[in-house]
Design a protein around this motif. Sequence first.
Motif, PDB file in Angstrom:
ATOM      1  N   ALA A 178      -7.061   6.728   9.024  1.00  0.00           N
ATOM      2  CA  ALA A 178      -7.037   6.566   7.571  1.00  0.00           C
ATOM      3  C   ALA A 178      -5.875   7.339   6.963  1.00  0.00           C
ATOM      4  CB  ALA A 178      -8.365   7.030   6.974  1.00  0.00           C
ATOM      5  N   GLN A 179      -5.594   8.495   7.511  1.00  0.00           N
ATOM      6  CA  GLN A 179      -4.481   9.315   7.023  1.00  0.00           C
ATOM      7  C   GLN A 179      -3.146   8.604   7.268  1.00  0.00           C
ATOM      8  OE1 GLN A 179      -4.441  13.169   8.814  1.00  0.00           O
ATOM      9  NE2 GLN A 179      -2.784  13.914   7.535  1.00  0.00           N
ATOM     10  N   ARG A 180      -3.012   7.944   8.435  1.00  0.00           N
ATOM     11  CA  ARG A 180      -1.783   7.205   8.734  1.00  0.00           C
ATOM     12  C   ARG A 180      -1.568   6.072   7.735  1.00  0.00           C
ATOM     13  NH1 ARG A 180      -3.130   7.903  14.136  1.00  0.00           N
ATOM     14  NH2 ARG A 180      -4.011   5.821  14.324  1.00  0.00           N
ATOM     15  N   VAL A 181      -2.669   5.432   7.306  1.00  0.00           N
ATOM     16  CA  VAL A 181      -2.548   4.346   6.332  1.00  0.00           C
ATOM     17  C   VAL A 181      -1.999   4.879   5.012  1.00  0.00           C
ATOM     18  CG1 VAL A 181      -3.897   2.740   4.917  1.00  0.00           C
ATOM     19  CG2 VAL A 181      -4.303   2.879   7.368  1.00  0.00           C
ATOM     20  N   VAL A 182      -2.578   5.977   4.520  1.00  0.00           N
ATOM     21  CA  VAL A 182      -2.120   6.550   3.253  1.00  0.00           C
ATOM     22  C   VAL A 182      -0.678   7.054   3.399  1.00  0.00           C
ATOM     23  CG1 VAL A 182      -2.539   8.336   1.528  1.00  0.00           C
ATOM     24  CG2 VAL A 182      -4.464   7.108   2.538  1.00  0.00           C
ATOM     25  N   ASP A 183      -0.340   7.627   4.538  1.00  0.00           N
ATOM     26  CA  ASP A 183       1.017   8.090   4.775  1.00  0.00           C
ATOM     27  C   ASP A 183       1.991   6.920   4.779  1.00  0.00           C
ATOM     28  OD1 ASP A 183       2.884  10.182   5.308  1.00  0.00           O
ATOM     29  OD2 ASP A 183       2.962   9.486   7.393  1.00  0.00           O
ATOM     30  N   HIS A 184       1.577   5.798   5.383  1.00  0.00           N
ATOM     31  CA  HIS A 184       2.420   4.595   5.399  1.00  0.00           C
ATOM     32  C   HIS A 184       2.638   4.089   3.976  1.00  0.00           C
ATOM     33  CE1 HIS A 184       4.119   0.824   6.813  1.00  0.00           C
ATOM     34  NE2 HIS A 184       3.283   0.185   6.008  1.00  0.00           N
ATOM     35  N   LEU A 185       1.581   4.105   3.166  1.00  0.00           N
ATOM     36  CA  LEU A 185       1.720   3.682   1.771  1.00  0.00           C
ATOM     37  C   LEU A 185       2.681   4.609   1.026  1.00  0.00           C
ATOM     38  CD1 LEU A 185      -1.996   2.814   0.894  1.00  0.00           C
ATOM     39  CD2 LEU A 185      -0.135   1.204   1.350  1.00  0.00           C
ATOM     40  N   ALA A 186       2.562   5.928   1.262  1.00  0.00           N
ATOM     41  CA  ALA A 186       3.442   6.890   0.595  1.00  0.00           C
ATOM     42  C   ALA A 186       4.899   6.700   1.019  1.00  0.00           C
ATOM     43  CB  ALA A 186       2.988   8.310   0.906  1.00  0.00           C
ATOM     44  N   ASP A 187       5.116   6.423   2.307  1.00  0.00           N
ATOM     45  CA  ASP A 187       6.482   6.216   2.806  1.00  0.00           C
ATOM     46  C   ASP A 187       7.131   4.986   2.181  1.00  0.00           C
ATOM     47  OD1 ASP A 187       6.216   8.448   4.370  1.00  0.00           O
ATOM     48  OD2 ASP A 187       5.822   7.335   6.234  1.00  0.00           O
ATOM     49  N   ASN A 188       6.303   4.031   1.735  1.00  0.00           N
ATOM     50  CA  ASN A 188       6.823   2.804   1.133  1.00  0.00           C
ATOM     51  C   ASN A 188       6.746   2.842  -0.389  1.00  0.00           C
ATOM     52  OD1 ASN A 188       7.515   0.753   3.353  1.00  0.00           O
ATOM     53  ND2 ASN A 188       5.605   1.683   4.043  1.00  0.00           N
ATOM     54  N   ARG A 189       6.732   4.055  -0.948  1.00  0.00           N
ATOM     55  CA  ARG A 189       6.772   4.296  -2.388  1.00  0.00           C
ATOM     56  C   ARG A 189       5.594   3.693  -3.158  1.00  0.00           C
ATOM     57  NH1 ARG A 189      11.167   7.041  -2.537  1.00  0.00           N
ATOM     58  NH2 ARG A 189      13.120   6.399  -1.603  1.00  0.00           N
ATOM     59  N   PHE A 190       4.455   3.588  -2.493  1.00  0.00           N
ATOM     60  CA  PHE A 190       3.231   3.168  -3.180  1.00  0.00           C
ATOM     61  C   PHE A 190       2.695   4.374  -3.958  1.00  0.00           C
ATOM     62  CE2 PHE A 190      -1.369   2.583  -3.412  1.00  0.00           C
ATOM     63  CZ  PHE A 190      -1.450   1.290  -3.885  1.00  0.00           C
ATOM     64  N   PRO A 191       2.174   4.184  -5.174  1.00  0.00           N
ATOM     65  CA  PRO A 191       1.637   5.323  -5.940  1.00  0.00           C
ATOM     66  C   PRO A 191       0.321   5.824  -5.326  1.00  0.00           C
ATOM     67  CG  PRO A 191       1.297   3.279  -7.155  1.00  0.00           C
ATOM     68  CD  PRO A 191       2.111   2.935  -5.934  1.00  0.00           C
ATOM     69  N   VAL A 192       0.447   6.728  -4.353  1.00  0.00           N
ATOM     70  CA  VAL A 192      -0.722   7.175  -3.590  1.00  0.00           C
ATOM     71  C   VAL A 192      -1.708   8.001  -4.419  1.00  0.00           C
ATOM     72  CG1 VAL A 192       0.317   7.032  -1.309  1.00  0.00           C
ATOM     73  CG2 VAL A 192       0.606   9.103  -2.677  1.00  0.00           C
ATOM     74  N   GLU A 193      -1.330   8.400  -5.643  1.00  0.00           N
ATOM     75  CA  GLU A 193      -2.294   9.094  -6.486  1.00  0.00           C
ATOM     76  C   GLU A 193      -3.432   8.169  -6.928  1.00  0.00           C
ATOM     77  OE1 GLU A 193       1.216   7.800  -9.041  1.00  0.00           O
ATOM     78  OE2 GLU A 193       0.962   8.837  -7.136  1.00  0.00           O
ATOM     79  N   HIS A 194      -3.298   6.876  -6.618  1.00  0.00           N
ATOM     80  CA  HIS A 194      -4.350   5.902  -6.918  1.00  0.00           C
ATOM     81  C   HIS A 194      -5.145   5.527  -5.676  1.00  0.00           C
ATOM     82  CE1 HIS A 194      -2.912   5.299 -11.023  1.00  0.00           C
ATOM     83  NE2 HIS A 194      -1.688   5.355 -10.511  1.00  0.00           N
ATOM     84  N   THR A 195      -5.054   6.342  -4.628  1.00  0.00           N
ATOM     85  CA  THR A 195      -5.800   6.076  -3.394  1.00  0.00           C
ATOM     86  C   THR A 195      -6.781   7.207  -3.122  1.00  0.00           C
ATOM     87  OG1 THR A 195      -4.201   7.209  -1.980  1.00  0.00           O
ATOM     88  CG2 THR A 195      -3.823   4.874  -2.372  1.00  0.00           C
TER      89      THR A 195
END
Length: 194
Positions: free
Chosen positions: A56-73
């Motif tokens: 699950a952490q890798r998924v959020v990290d992947h989203l962050a690396d692709n400039r997804f607004p991870v503060e909404h996860t």
Amino acid sequence: MTRPSTPTAAWQPGPPGAGAMPSGPAGRPAPFGDGNGPQGGRPTVTIGSYPDYPSAQRVVDHLADNRFPVEHTAIVGTNLTLVETVLGRMTTGRAALVGAGTGAWFGLFIGLLFGLFTVGSWAAVILVGLVIGAIWGAVFGAIAHAMTGGRRDFTSASSLRAGQYAVTVDAQLADQAQELLGRMHLTPTRRTDR
């Protein structure tokens, strides 16, 4: 002459008009929930559930690396289990030894404080504090264990473990997150709306 009596409302804690609800942050009434987390937030979508936290952490990290607004996860652990691992048997002697170690640290701290204000040998003050702390810690550790009456003659460590880890995002960003997740080789087990 008598006045007609009017019923008066009973005093209740919290701001006026709050009713029976306790006050929350900044004095505002806190909403009552059903025990399933905060109520009234933005709707979320579970974009995937994973068997372990690193996935699950890798998924959020992947989203962050692709400039997804991870503060909404969020990573939500579900199917929680309390695991208490027994480390060993506790005897009065072992309790005294553990107490001596704790007391020695406290005595060292007190010795250092007194040592700062000592004109003479500060090392002797620190050593005396350490020894006195260890003795008192051992005495209190042994007494505390003896007072349990043998009801808990073991030491243990507790931890919470989750059966699954769900990655959730705000509903309006779910499609963008799902598209980024599709580029990753780690496949989620499901997507559900909440």
